[in-house]
Design an enzyme around this catalytic site. Structure first.
Site, PDB file in Angstrom:
ATOM      1  NE  ARG A 238      21.607 142.601  68.727  1.00  0.00           N
ATOM      2  CZ  ARG A 238      22.354 142.830  67.402  1.00  0.00           C
ATOM      3  NH1 ARG A 238      23.731 143.000  67.317  1.00  0.00           N
ATOM      4  NH2 ARG A 238      21.554 142.559  66.273  1.00  0.00           N
ATOM      5  CG  ASP A 262      30.150 148.361  66.944  1.00  0.00           C
ATOM      6  OD1 ASP A 262      30.389 149.302  66.443  1.00  0.00           O
ATOM      7  OD2 ASP A 262      29.476 147.487  65.983  1.00  0.00           O
ATOM      8  CD  GLU A 267      23.151 149.038  70.487  1.00  0.00           C
ATOM      9  OE1 GLU A 267      24.418 148.608  70.680  1.00  0.00           O
ATOM     10  OE2 GLU A 267      22.813 148.763  69.191  1.00  0.00           O
ATOM     11  CG  HIS A 299      25.094 148.640  66.338  1.00  0.00           C
ATOM     12  ND1 HIS A 299      24.355 147.814  67.220  1.00  0.00           N
ATOM     13  CD2 HIS A 299      25.474 147.402  65.533  1.00  0.00           C
ATOM     14  CE1 HIS A 299      24.097 146.491  67.057  1.00  0.00           C
ATOM     15  NE2 HIS A 299      24.603 146.390  65.622  1.00  0.00           N
TER      16      HIS A 299
HETATM   17  P1  NAD Z   1      25.687 132.921  63.855  1.00  0.00           P
HETATM   18  O1  NAD Z   1      24.136 132.652  63.961  1.00  0.00           O
HETATM   19  O2  NAD Z   1      25.998 132.678  62.568  1.00  0.00           O
HETATM   20  O3  NAD Z   1      26.370 132.233  65.067  1.00  0.00           O
HETATM   21  C1  NAD Z   1      26.113 132.745  66.413  1.00  0.00           C
HETATM   22  C2  NAD Z   1      26.877 131.343  67.161  1.00  0.00           C
HETATM   23  O4  NAD Z   1      26.755 131.852  68.310  1.00  0.00           O
HETATM   24  C3  NAD Z   1      26.429 130.020  66.654  1.00  0.00           C
HETATM   25  O5  NAD Z   1      27.095 128.993  66.308  1.00  0.00           O
HETATM   26  C4  NAD Z   1      25.622 129.551  68.050  1.00  0.00           C
HETATM   27  O6  NAD Z   1      25.743 128.204  68.331  1.00  0.00           O
HETATM   28  C5  NAD Z   1      26.409 130.478  68.969  1.00  0.00           C
HETATM   29  N1  NAD Z   1      25.772 130.503  70.409  1.00  0.00           N
HETATM   30  C6  NAD Z   1      24.605 130.582  70.602  1.00  0.00           C
HETATM   31  N2  NAD Z   1      24.289 130.877  71.944  1.00  0.00           N
HETATM   32  C7  NAD Z   1      25.685 130.866  72.757  1.00  0.00           C
HETATM   33  C8  NAD Z   1      26.157 131.004  73.778  1.00  0.00           C
HETATM   34  N3  NAD Z   1      25.351 131.030  74.972  1.00  0.00           N
HETATM   35  N4  NAD Z   1      27.457 130.821  74.002  1.00  0.00           N
HETATM   36  C9  NAD Z   1      28.378 130.721  72.959  1.00  0.00           C
HETATM   37  N5  NAD Z   1      27.808 130.692  71.515  1.00  0.00           N
HETATM   38  C10 NAD Z   1      26.590 130.754  71.525  1.00  0.00           C
HETATM   39  O7  NAD Z   1      25.336 134.554  64.075  1.00  0.00           O
HETATM   40  P2  NAD Z   1      26.706 135.457  63.399  1.00  0.00           P
HETATM   41  O8  NAD Z   1      26.260 135.975  62.178  1.00  0.00           O
HETATM   42  O9  NAD Z   1      27.953 135.105  63.726  1.00  0.00           O
HETATM   43  O10 NAD Z   1      26.392 136.824  64.383  1.00  0.00           O
HETATM   44  C11 NAD Z   1      26.603 136.855  65.753  1.00  0.00           C
HETATM   45  C12 NAD Z   1      25.998 137.763  66.539  1.00  0.00           C
HETATM   46  O11 NAD Z   1      26.756 139.205  65.884  1.00  0.00           O
HETATM   47  C13 NAD Z   1      24.599 138.320  66.251  1.00  0.00           C
HETATM   48  O12 NAD Z   1      23.838 137.404  66.894  1.00  0.00           O
HETATM   49  C14 NAD Z   1      24.584 139.630  66.425  1.00  0.00           C
HETATM   50  O13 NAD Z   1      24.059 139.717  67.772  1.00  0.00           O
HETATM   51  C15 NAD Z   1      25.948 140.109  66.293  1.00  0.00           C
HETATM   52  N6  NAD Z   1      26.048 141.255  65.242  1.00  0.00           N
HETATM   53  C16 NAD Z   1      26.432 142.260  65.465  1.00  0.00           C
HETATM   54  C17 NAD Z   1      26.763 143.181  64.317  1.00  0.00           C
HETATM   55  C18 NAD Z   1      27.495 144.597  64.417  1.00  0.00           C
HETATM   56  O14 NAD Z   1      27.087 145.582  63.555  1.00  0.00           O
HETATM   57  N7  NAD Z   1      27.964 144.930  65.761  1.00  0.00           N
HETATM   58  C19 NAD Z   1      26.180 142.803  62.998  1.00  0.00           C
HETATM   59  C20 NAD Z   1      25.848 141.470  62.839  1.00  0.00           C
HETATM   60  C21 NAD Z   1      25.637 140.798  64.006  1.00  0.00           C
END
Ligand code: NAD
Length: 335
Positions: A238, A262, A267, A299
């Site tokens: 994000r 990305d 955005e 994105h």
């Molecule tokens: P997920 O919930 O499986 O994993 C997130 C992890 O981050 C968890 O293990 C959590 O404990 C950890 N976390 C929480 N706060 C944290 C911090 N302050 N420092 C370090 N780790 C922390 O989520 P995911 O499916 O792996 O997705 C991760 C992120 O990717 C989403 O939250 C979203 O913002 C982003 N995302 C982006 C796209 C894209 O197209 N660019 C698509 C999907 C998701």
């Protein structure tokens, strides 16, 4: 009241195509709007609409949610994983259920992060343009090996874990920070350390954690003081995790050697739109795009056939179950 209406905001042609295809098994009544959901448009929601389906840049503030509740909306269906754009407490107060797609092809995002990384470290974005001009000189395209480099992964959930697996295949040393370390990730050979150590020791940093009020601007002028000189930073998570102005300063003074994003904090005014004929008013994104060692994608990390199929299937299944008064899988529910 019809309990099978699903009104989409920020709907693009590919959303329509995948949702219509997957809706055959559910028979929900789908309606698509291409505008973002926000205070300006919430009035367009017809009284009695059962559910709204939203994406990353729709703004579900307390004010918007209150108006959705007044229209009788019962479900907010996020067709994405992140939910930093939704006031979950306000939805709880108005008894609006929120579902999301917690995991859809995490490999799609992880592979895109690697694509950005490889492009930057081997300068294929520059090579592509050069050879099209019949310039086959390789001067200025010097890259570096990923093999043997220390890669720091911040957040080792679904996507971070998939990213770790790929980078281990390149022969990198993997360090990770996550407040909830994962045993499977440990057994892969990833070493959990403090956030500070990840920042200090990594040649490459990749962000895979959700944006929360606690970690907003986790990459800022203070944390950029402790990262390695010449660090490469990849953010597919994000935009708000990164203080853009501080990152620009660190690019200018060569502290950051490569930046791949990305996602971008502002955005919502830019991404998912064709602005090729417009004068962009956002000076930060223009400055970022002027650096030869910065790669911006709009994105698109999630944007694979596999991921869009799963997003449509999981979203429709959740809304369908809620419309029947059934409970979807708890993992998709935020309240
Ligand atoms: P997920 O919930 O499986 O994993 C997130 C992890 O981050 C968890 O293990 C959590 O404990 C950890 N976390 C929480 N706060 C944290 C911090 N302050 N420092 C370090 N780790 C922390 O989520 P995911 O499916 O792996 O997705 C991760 C992120 O990717 C989403 O939250 C979203 O913002 C982003 N995302 C982006 C796209 C894209 O197209 N660019 C698509 C999907 C998701």
């Amino acid at each position: 009241m019809a309990t099978n209406q699903l009104l989409f905001f920020s709907a693009k042609p590919y959303d329509k195509a995948f949702f219509i295809k997957h809706n055959k098994g559910y028979g929900l009544q789908l309606e698509f709007l291409d505008t973002h959901l926000g205070p300006h448009i919430v009035n367009a929601v017809a009284q009695g609409t059962f559910a709204v389906c939203v994406f990353v840049n729709d703004k579900l503030t307390a004010e918007v949610i209150e108006q959705l509740a007044a229209k009788g909306v019962k479900v907010i269906a996020l067709r994405c994983a992140g939910f930093n754009n939704v006031d979950v407490e306000a939805a709880r107060k108005h008894q609006i259920r929120i579902c999301r797609v917690p995991a859809y092809s995490p490999e799609a995002v992880a592979e895109h992060a690697v694509a950005i990384l490889l492009t930057l470290v081997r300068k294929t974005h520059k090579a592509y343009n050069r050879v099209r001009e019949q310039n086959f000189s390789i001067t200025g395209l010097l890259g570096f090996n990923l093999y043997g480099k220390t890669v720091g992964v911040i957040g080792t959930g679904q996507i971070g874990k998939a990213f770790c697996r790929i980078m281990l295949g390149f022969g990198c040393k993997l360090l990770a920070y996550d407040p909830l370390p994962d045993n499977e990730v440990k057994t892969l050979g990833v070493h959990y350390v403090s956030l500070e150590e990840v920042l200090k020791q990594s040649d490459i940093l990749s962000l895979h954690c959700p944006l929360t009020s606690e970690n907003k601007y986790m990459i800022n002028q203070d944390t950029l003081k402790i990262v390695k000189d010449g660090v490469t930073i990849i953010n597919t998570s994000r935009g708000g995790l990164v203080q853009t102005h501080d990152v620009i300063n660190s690019l200018k003074n060569h502290k950051i050697a490569n930046l791949g994003i990305d996602v971008y904090e502002q955005e919502d005014k830019l991404f998912f739109k064709d602005l090729s004929e417009m004068i962009i008013q956002d000076d930060n994104i223009q400055r970022l795009m002027s650096f030869p060692n910065v790669l911006v994608t709009g994105h698109q990390a999630f944007f694979t056939e596999e991921a869009l199929s799963q997003i449509a299937e999981i979203t429709l299944d959740s809304v369908y179950r809620l419309s029947l008064g059934q409970e979807p899988d708890p993992s998709v529910l935020l309240n």
